[in-house]
Motif scaffolding. Sequence first.
Motif, short mmCIF file in Angstrom:
data_model
loop_
_atom_site.label_atom_id
_atom_site.label_comp_id
_atom_site.label_asym_id
_atom_site.label_seq_id
_atom_site.Cartn_x
_atom_site.Cartn_y
_atom_site.Cartn_z
N ASN A 17 38.09 30.52 30.34
CA ASN A 17 39.12 31.44 30.80
C ASN A 17 38.53 32.62 31.57
OD1 ASN A 17 41.89 30.61 30.02
ND2 ASN A 17 40.94 30.42 28.02
N ALA A 18 37.44 33.18 31.06
CA ALA A 18 36.79 34.31 31.73
C ALA A 18 36.25 33.88 33.10
CB ALA A 18 35.66 34.86 30.87
N TYR A 19 35.62 32.73 33.15
CA TYR A 19 35.08 32.22 34.40
C TYR A 19 36.21 31.96 35.40
CZ TYR A 19 32.28 29.20 37.51
OH TYR A 19 31.65 28.63 38.58
N ALA A 20 37.29 31.36 34.93
CA ALA A 20 38.43 31.06 35.79
C ALA A 20 39.05 32.35 36.34
CB ALA A 20 39.47 30.25 35.03
N LYS A 21 39.12 33.41 35.53
CA LYS A 21 39.70 34.67 36.00
C LYS A 21 38.84 35.29 37.09
CE LYS A 21 42.35 35.93 31.94
NZ LYS A 21 42.46 36.79 30.76
N VAL A 22 37.53 35.17 36.96
CA VAL A 22 36.66 35.71 38.00
C VAL A 22 36.79 34.90 39.28
CG1 VAL A 22 34.24 35.99 38.68
CG2 VAL A 22 35.01 36.81 36.46
N LEU A 23 36.88 33.60 39.17
CA LEU A 23 37.02 32.77 40.36
C LEU A 23 38.38 32.95 41.02
CD1 LEU A 23 35.44 29.39 39.21
CD2 LEU A 23 34.41 31.13 40.67
N ALA A 24 39.44 32.89 40.22
CA ALA A 24 40.80 32.91 40.77
C ALA A 24 41.29 34.31 41.12
CB ALA A 24 41.76 32.26 39.78
N ARG A 25 40.79 35.32 40.41
CA ARG A 25 41.22 36.71 40.59
C ARG A 25 42.71 36.89 40.30
NH1 ARG A 25 38.26 39.45 45.71
NH2 ARG A 25 36.14 39.00 45.09
N ASN A 26 43.25 36.00 39.50
CA ASN A 26 44.67 36.05 39.16
C ASN A 26 44.83 35.34 37.83
OD1 ASN A 26 47.33 34.63 39.00
ND2 ASN A 26 47.72 35.82 40.85
N ALA A 27 45.41 36.01 36.86
CA ALA A 27 45.51 35.47 35.50
C ALA A 27 46.28 34.15 35.45
CB ALA A 27 46.14 36.49 34.56
N SER A 28 47.37 34.07 36.19
CA SER A 28 48.17 32.85 36.19
C SER A 28 47.41 31.67 36.78
CB SER A 28 49.47 33.09 36.97
OG SER A 28 50.22 31.93 37.03
N ASP A 29 46.75 31.91 37.92
CA ASP A 29 45.95 30.85 38.54
C ASP A 29 44.79 30.45 37.64
OD1 ASP A 29 47.62 30.86 40.71
OD2 ASP A 29 46.26 32.02 42.01
N ALA A 30 44.22 31.42 36.94
CA ALA A 30 43.11 31.12 36.03
C ALA A 30 43.57 30.19 34.90
CB ALA A 30 42.54 32.42 35.45
N GLU A 31 44.75 30.46 34.36
CA GLU A 31 45.29 29.59 33.31
C GLU A 31 45.48 28.16 33.84
OE1 GLU A 31 48.86 31.22 31.61
OE2 GLU A 31 47.88 33.12 31.16
N ASP A 32 45.99 28.07 35.06
CA ASP A 32 46.17 26.75 35.67
C ASP A 32 44.84 26.04 35.87
OD1 ASP A 32 48.88 27.24 35.75
OD2 ASP A 32 48.92 27.77 37.89
N LEU A 33 43.82 26.79 36.27
CA LEU A 33 42.49 26.19 36.46
C LEU A 33 41.96 25.62 35.15
CD1 LEU A 33 40.50 28.69 38.71
CD2 LEU A 33 40.97 26.29 39.20
N VAL A 34 42.08 26.39 34.09
CA VAL A 34 41.58 25.93 32.79
C VAL A 34 42.37 24.72 32.32
CG1 VAL A 34 41.27 26.56 30.36
CG2 VAL A 34 40.67 28.19 32.16
#
Length: 182
Positions: free
Chosen positions: A17-34
């Motif tokens: 989740n932390a890695y995804a937030k750094v990559l996506a720069r958006n909490a919603s997109d980060a959740e989708d990535l994970v």
Amino acid sequence: MRLMPTTQMMHYDAGLNAYAKVLARNASDAEDLVQETYVRAIRAMGRTQEAINMKSWLFTILRNVWRNQLRQRRNGFQFIENGVDETDTYTAVEPSKSPYALYEEKMEREELQRAILSLSVPLREIILMREYQELSYQEIATILNCPVGTVMSRLARARSKLRISLASMHEQRASYRPELTH
């Protein structure tokens, strides 16, 4: 409906989740990535014959999903985050610290976050994987599909840029600091 990762995968949920937030720069997109990472990992679990390093494997999947999504979005619309950080709501406050000390800590965290986000994606990835996820150089090299030497040089460059950026931010903040009178 959110897909539940296997017990083995859940050990890496916070890191993903932390890695995804750094990559996506958006909490919603980060959740989708994970979520997409878990979907792909679960699908591949039955096809994987050899023993794998689960952590490296999941981070590699997540990075590949992110890169694929970037390619697809290049010409599309993008939503931007509204700047609200939901983690502030749940931040525990240490009662022994003064309000000013808490403010200083918050400012330092925000400066660090801004400095990391100002790095190029390759340098930002390296810092996150090494300093926050504590992956070894070899694990990072495997995830990024590059030599260990490249990981080491990127990490050195990222740390150097962070030092310069943080020093500049600290100087700016210090110049605006009001004098405290007792």
